[in-house]
Design a protein around this motif. Structure first.
Motif, PDB file in Angstrom:
ATOM      1  N   LYS A  42       0.823  -1.207   0.000  1.00 40.26           N
ATOM      2  CA  LYS A  42       0.000   0.000   0.000  1.00 40.26           C
ATOM      3  C   LYS A  42       0.859   1.259   0.000  1.00 40.26           C
ATOM      4  CE  LYS A  42      -3.936  -2.054   2.446  1.00 40.26           C
ATOM      5  NZ  LYS A  42      -4.790  -1.980   3.660  1.00 40.26           N
ATOM      6  N   ARG A  43       0.327   2.295  -0.588  1.00 39.73           N
ATOM      7  CA  ARG A  43       1.004   3.587  -0.562  1.00 39.73           C
ATOM      8  C   ARG A  43       0.973   4.155   0.856  1.00 39.73           C
ATOM      9  NH1 ARG A  43      -0.902   7.453  -5.375  1.00 39.73           N
ATOM     10  NH2 ARG A  43       0.956   8.533  -4.639  1.00 39.73           N
ATOM     11  N   TYR A  44       1.846   5.103   1.089  1.00 36.64           N
ATOM     12  CA  TYR A  44       1.965   5.698   2.417  1.00 36.64           C
ATOM     13  C   TYR A  44       0.704   6.475   2.787  1.00 36.64           C
ATOM     14  CZ  TYR A  44       3.945   8.576   6.186  1.00 36.64           C
ATOM     15  OH  TYR A  44       4.203   9.189   7.380  1.00 36.64           O
ATOM     16  N   ASN A  45       0.184   6.205   3.958  1.00 40.19           N
ATOM     17  CA  ASN A  45      -0.965   6.941   4.481  1.00 40.19           C
ATOM     18  C   ASN A  45      -0.477   8.013   5.444  1.00 40.19           C
ATOM     19  OD1 ASN A  45      -3.023   5.460   3.169  1.00 40.19           O
ATOM     20  ND2 ASN A  45      -2.842   3.823   4.691  1.00 40.19           N
ATOM     21  N   LEU A  46      -0.866   9.229   5.204  1.00 41.61           N
ATOM     22  CA  LEU A  46      -0.459  10.329   6.075  1.00 41.61           C
ATOM     23  C   LEU A  46      -1.004  10.121   7.484  1.00 41.61           C
ATOM     24  CD1 LEU A  46      -1.026  13.400   3.728  1.00 41.61           C
ATOM     25  CD2 LEU A  46       1.125  12.257   4.257  1.00 41.61           C
ATOM     26  N   LEU A  47      -0.143  10.350   8.464  1.00 43.31           N
ATOM     27  CA  LEU A  47      -0.560  10.221   9.853  1.00 43.31           C
ATOM     28  C   LEU A  47      -1.215  11.514  10.322  1.00 43.31           C
ATOM     29  CD1 LEU A  47       2.632   8.461  11.270  1.00 43.31           C
ATOM     30  CD2 LEU A  47       0.549   7.414  10.360  1.00 43.31           C
ATOM     31  N   LYS A  48      -2.156  11.400  11.203  1.00 46.59           N
ATOM     32  CA  LYS A  48      -2.878  12.581  11.692  1.00 46.59           C
ATOM     33  C   LYS A  48      -2.414  12.955  13.094  1.00 46.59           C
ATOM     34  CE  LYS A  48      -6.941  11.516   8.870  1.00 46.59           C
ATOM     35  NZ  LYS A  48      -8.401  11.232   8.860  1.00 46.59           N
ATOM     36  N   GLN A  49      -1.110  12.894  13.282  1.00 49.88           N
ATOM     37  CA  GLN A  49      -0.540  13.225  14.582  1.00 49.88           C
ATOM     38  C   GLN A  49       0.332  14.467  14.442  1.00 49.88           C
ATOM     39  OE1 GLN A  49       1.598   9.727  15.701  1.00 49.88           O
ATOM     40  NE2 GLN A  49      -0.195   8.386  15.566  1.00 49.88           N
ATOM     41  N   PRO A  50       0.391  15.312  15.460  1.00 46.04           N
ATOM     42  CA  PRO A  50       1.230  16.512  15.390  1.00 46.04           C
ATOM     43  C   PRO A  50       2.700  16.144  15.156  1.00 46.04           C
ATOM     44  CG  PRO A  50      -0.261  16.623  17.271  1.00 46.04           C
ATOM     45  CD  PRO A  50      -0.363  15.226  16.733  1.00 46.04           C
ATOM     46  N   GLY A  51       3.334  16.890  14.291  1.00 45.92           N
ATOM     47  CA  GLY A  51       4.753  16.707  14.070  1.00 45.92           C
ATOM     48  C   GLY A  51       5.117  15.638  13.066  1.00 45.92           C
ATOM     49  N   THR A  52       4.118  15.034  12.408  1.00 46.85           N
ATOM     50  CA  THR A  52       4.423  14.003  11.421  1.00 46.85           C
ATOM     51  C   THR A  52       4.484  14.597  10.014  1.00 46.85           C
ATOM     52  OG1 THR A  52       2.079  13.405  11.293  1.00 46.85           O
ATOM     53  CG2 THR A  52       3.485  12.117  12.772  1.00 46.85           C
ATOM     54  N   TRP A  53       5.142  13.872   9.146  1.00 48.00           N
ATOM     55  CA  TRP A  53       5.475  14.364   7.806  1.00 48.00           C
ATOM     56  C   TRP A  53       4.235  14.667   6.964  1.00 48.00           C
ATOM     57  CZ3 TRP A  53       4.604  12.360   2.839  1.00 48.00           C
ATOM     58  CH2 TRP A  53       5.315  13.001   1.819  1.00 48.00           C
ATOM     59  N   LEU A  54       4.329  15.757   6.211  1.00 44.15           N
ATOM     60  CA  LEU A  54       3.328  16.129   5.220  1.00 44.15           C
ATOM     61  C   LEU A  54       4.030  16.442   3.911  1.00 44.15           C
ATOM     62  CD1 LEU A  54       1.125  18.566   7.341  1.00 44.15           C
ATOM     63  CD2 LEU A  54       0.458  16.277   6.554  1.00 44.15           C
ATOM     64  N   PRO A  55       3.379  16.205   2.763  1.00 50.62           N
ATOM     65  CA  PRO A  55       3.991  16.562   1.474  1.00 50.62           C
ATOM     66  C   PRO A  55       4.333  18.046   1.422  1.00 50.62           C
ATOM     67  CG  PRO A  55       2.100  15.127   1.142  1.00 50.62           C
ATOM     68  CD  PRO A  55       2.085  15.521   2.600  1.00 50.62           C
ATOM     69  N   THR A  56       5.375  18.380   0.671  1.00 52.69           N
ATOM     70  CA  THR A  56       5.906  19.747   0.640  1.00 52.69           C
ATOM     71  C   THR A  56       5.866  20.345  -0.760  1.00 52.69           C
ATOM     72  OG1 THR A  56       8.096  18.721   0.480  1.00 52.69           O
ATOM     73  CG2 THR A  56       7.403  19.469   2.653  1.00 52.69           C
ATOM     74  N   PRO A  57       5.919  21.677  -0.841  1.00 43.61           N
ATOM     75  CA  PRO A  57       5.921  22.355  -2.139  1.00 43.61           C
ATOM     76  C   PRO A  57       7.200  22.034  -2.916  1.00 43.61           C
ATOM     77  CG  PRO A  57       5.568  23.906  -0.303  1.00 43.61           C
ATOM     78  CD  PRO A  57       5.971  22.605   0.287  1.00 43.61           C
ATOM     79  N   PRO A  58       7.198  22.249  -4.238  1.00 45.80           N
ATOM     80  CA  PRO A  58       6.060  22.733  -5.031  1.00 45.80           C
ATOM     81  C   PRO A  58       5.163  21.622  -5.563  1.00 45.80           C
ATOM     82  CG  PRO A  58       7.999  22.658  -6.400  1.00 45.80           C
ATOM     83  CD  PRO A  58       8.444  22.209  -5.028  1.00 45.80           C
ATOM     84  N   GLY A  59       5.645  20.378  -5.533  1.00 42.74           N
ATOM     85  CA  GLY A  59       4.884  19.296  -6.155  1.00 42.74           C
ATOM     86  C   GLY A  59       3.970  18.544  -5.217  1.00 42.74           C
ATOM     87  N   TYR A  60       4.186  18.697  -3.900  1.00 39.93           N
ATOM     88  CA  TYR A  60       3.413  17.961  -2.904  1.00 39.93           C
ATOM     89  C   TYR A  60       3.337  16.474  -3.258  1.00 39.93           C
ATOM     90  CZ  TYR A  60       2.159  22.609  -1.318  1.00 39.93           C
ATOM     91  OH  TYR A  60       2.215  23.900  -0.862  1.00 39.93           O
ATOM     92  N   MET A  61       4.522  15.913  -3.562  1.00 39.98           N
ATOM     93  CA  MET A  61       4.618  14.530  -4.001  1.00 39.98           C
ATOM     94  C   MET A  61       4.361  13.552  -2.858  1.00 39.98           C
ATOM     95  SD  MET A  61       8.025  14.867  -6.386  1.00 39.98           S
ATOM     96  CE  MET A  61       8.060  13.112  -6.748  1.00 39.98           C
ATOM     97  N   ALA A  62       3.880  12.374  -3.213  1.00 37.10           N
ATOM     98  CA  ALA A  62       3.648  11.317  -2.221  1.00 37.10           C
ATOM     99  C   ALA A  62       4.987  10.817  -1.675  1.00 37.10           C
ATOM    100  CB  ALA A  62       2.882  10.165  -2.861  1.00 37.10           C
ATOM    101  N   ALA A  63       4.949  10.226  -0.497  1.00 39.72           N
ATOM    102  CA  ALA A  63       6.166   9.730   0.146  1.00 39.72           C
ATOM    103  C   ALA A  63       6.812   8.627  -0.681  1.00 39.72           C
ATOM    104  CB  ALA A  63       5.829   9.209   1.539  1.00 39.72           C
ATOM    105  N   ILE A  64       8.130   8.723  -0.828  1.00 40.44           N
ATOM    106  CA  ILE A  64       8.892   7.786  -1.649  1.00 40.44           C
ATOM    107  C   ILE A  64       9.354   6.583  -0.820  1.00 40.44           C
ATOM    108  CG2 ILE A  64      11.031   7.510  -2.981  1.00 40.44           C
ATOM    109  CD1 ILE A  64       8.876   9.130  -4.415  1.00 40.44           C
ATOM    110  N   GLU A  65       9.113   5.406  -1.339  1.00 42.52           N
ATOM    111  CA  GLU A  65       9.599   4.127  -0.791  1.00 42.52           C
ATOM    112  C   GLU A  65       9.338   3.944   0.712  1.00 42.52           C
ATOM    113  OE1 GLU A  65      10.402   1.771  -2.656  1.00 42.52           O
ATOM    114  OE2 GLU A  65      10.666   2.836  -4.547  1.00 42.52           O
TER     115      GLU A  65
END
Length: 442
Positions: free
Chosen positions: A176-199
């Protein structure tokens, strides 16, 4: 008068060798060593990896398996080299070559035959292979020897590829692809492409020398907090302040070690990629550079490529294991949310969690291995970035180079300091284990 002419001739030859050692890899020509085709093969593979835009972890996988195949061809015909069979779990036994086999020719065939199964642009790579192999026709290698060497190289490659197929790579493609965690301080996609997490599942890949992905687990990152008096907030402030007052030299350092194959250009509604080498690719080209500078033969060069690529490969597995354990937010995200919403880092933030710094891990691992081969104070001019428009940088040692690569991540605004310092500790451990586990020279 004769003595003067001899001295002048000697200086001219020495100057030519020095100029070639300092020139970009793709501008050099063969001059003394039988490793020339192997160096060309490495550069051809790097060009295809850049063209195909492989992620840094996946690129490291391509490098290590191609180089293992080349090395095993040479080791099978030389008792002074230690085969990987018996050193690595379930690594196949390679049969001895026949009398007609020229091991160096077979090694090049094995290198390309292995690599072509791992890249997308197979035709581009094999066009380069044909050009590289023409070199042997100028060295009085007969048709029977060429045919026997090609067949043996394929035999070795096919055998190793069966072992490669069991490294869990194919299985991770179906996870499965990476599911974003809903906890403070966890990783979020960044500009400019807001790409999904790699590997996100790279820690499932079988290591080369490590017992497991977690063997060199680093200390945990600083506890996340938004309080301005907290240690984490102060780490973010350091990144922010550093980015606002960069010197010309710091900008040059960050740019030189960027090595971001995902760099995305945005102009209005138009998005397009700028292709660059990966961090591992940079260190593989450094390995080529120093092998040429030392006029190392093909056996020495193949051993160096293999053990450096193994350190890089295991370094990424170890690093990615922690990245997707801690899931730490990047400085850009935290600073924009809590300190300065208009701030942008000098470098484009790569698409995966922050901790630890991948470049710090693999650069330190690679530098440690290279130091063990070439010595503590091996000075070199790193010209690997010339073709990407960046000038040569001089280093007095591999340690100096890896330290600069590591701190470049702070200058670039993409890592907090603990990711850099603890990443270097982790990389040092990985390099030491690789050196303990792999004995390529008897």
């Amino acid at each position: 008068m004769k003595k003067i002419l001899v001295i002048v001739l000697f200086l001219a030859i020495a100057g030519e060798l020095f100029s070639q050692a300092s020139a970009p890899l793709n501008k050099r020509i063969s001059y003394t060593t039988d490793a020339y085709p192997l160096h060309r093969a490495q550069k051809a593979l790097t060009d295809v990896i850049v063209h195909d835009i492989f992620s840094p972890p996946v690129a490291s996988r391509i490098y290590v398996y191609a180089n293992m195949a080349a090395f095993e061809c040479l080791a099978a015909g030389d008792h002074n080299l230690g085969s990987l069979h018996g050193q690595l779990s379930k690594f196949p036994a390679i049969p001895a070559p026949g009398k007609e086999v020229v091991s160096s020719v077979a090694a090049i065939h094995a290198f390309f035959n292995t690599a072509k199964q791992l890249v997308f642009s197979e035709k581009r790579l094999m066009d380069s292979a044909a050009a590289v192999l023409k070199w042997y026709k100028t060295k009085s290698v007969g048709p029977k020897q060429l045919a026997a060497s090609e067949a043996y190289g394929k035999l070795v490659s096919d055998s190793i590829l069966k072992w490669v197929a069991a490294d869990n790579y194919k299985e991770t493609r179906r996870m499965k692809r990476y599911n974003l965690l809903k906890q403070p301080g966890t990783w979020l996609p960044t500009p400019p492409g807001y790409m999904a997490a790699i590997e996100p599942h790279w820690n499932k890949i079988r290591p080369i020398a490590l017992d497991s992905a977690a063997q060199c687990k680093p200390a945990p990152p600083t506890r996340f907090a938004t309080d301005s008096s907290s240690a984490f907030y102060k780490e973010a402030i350091e990144v922010w302040q550093t980015g606002k007052q960069l010197s010309t030299e710091q900008i040059a350092i960050a740019s030189f070690w960027d090595c971001n194959p995902f760099f995305l250009n945005t102009q209005g509604h138009l998005n397009f990629a700028t292709k660059k080498i990966s961090p591992g690719g940079h260190w593989m080209l450094i390995t080529a550079l120093v092998c040429r500078q030392k006029l190392a033969d093909i056996k020495t060069s193949a051993a160096a490529y293999t053990i450096v690529s193994a350190a890089i490969f295991d370094g990424f597995i170890s690093c990615w294991d922690e990245k997707y354990r801690s899931h730490l937010v990047r400085p850009e995200t935290f600073i924009n949310s809590n300190i300065d919403e208009s701030w942008r880092p000098l470098l484009q933030t790569p698409p995966f969690p922050e901790y630890p710094s991948g470049h710090s891990v693999i650069s330190t691992a690679a530098a440690g291995v290279l130091t063990s081969i070439f010595g503590d104070n091996f000075a070199f001019d790193d010209s690997t970035e010339l073709e990407y428009g960046l000038p040569v940088r001089h280093f007095r040692s591999f340690k100096e180079a890896c330290d600069e690569a590591a701190i470049s991540r702070l200058y670039g605004g993409i890592h907090y300091r603990p990711a850099i310092e603890n990443g270097q500790t982790q990389g040092r451990q990985v390099g030491e284990i690789v050196l303990q586990k792999l004995k390529l020279n008897r």
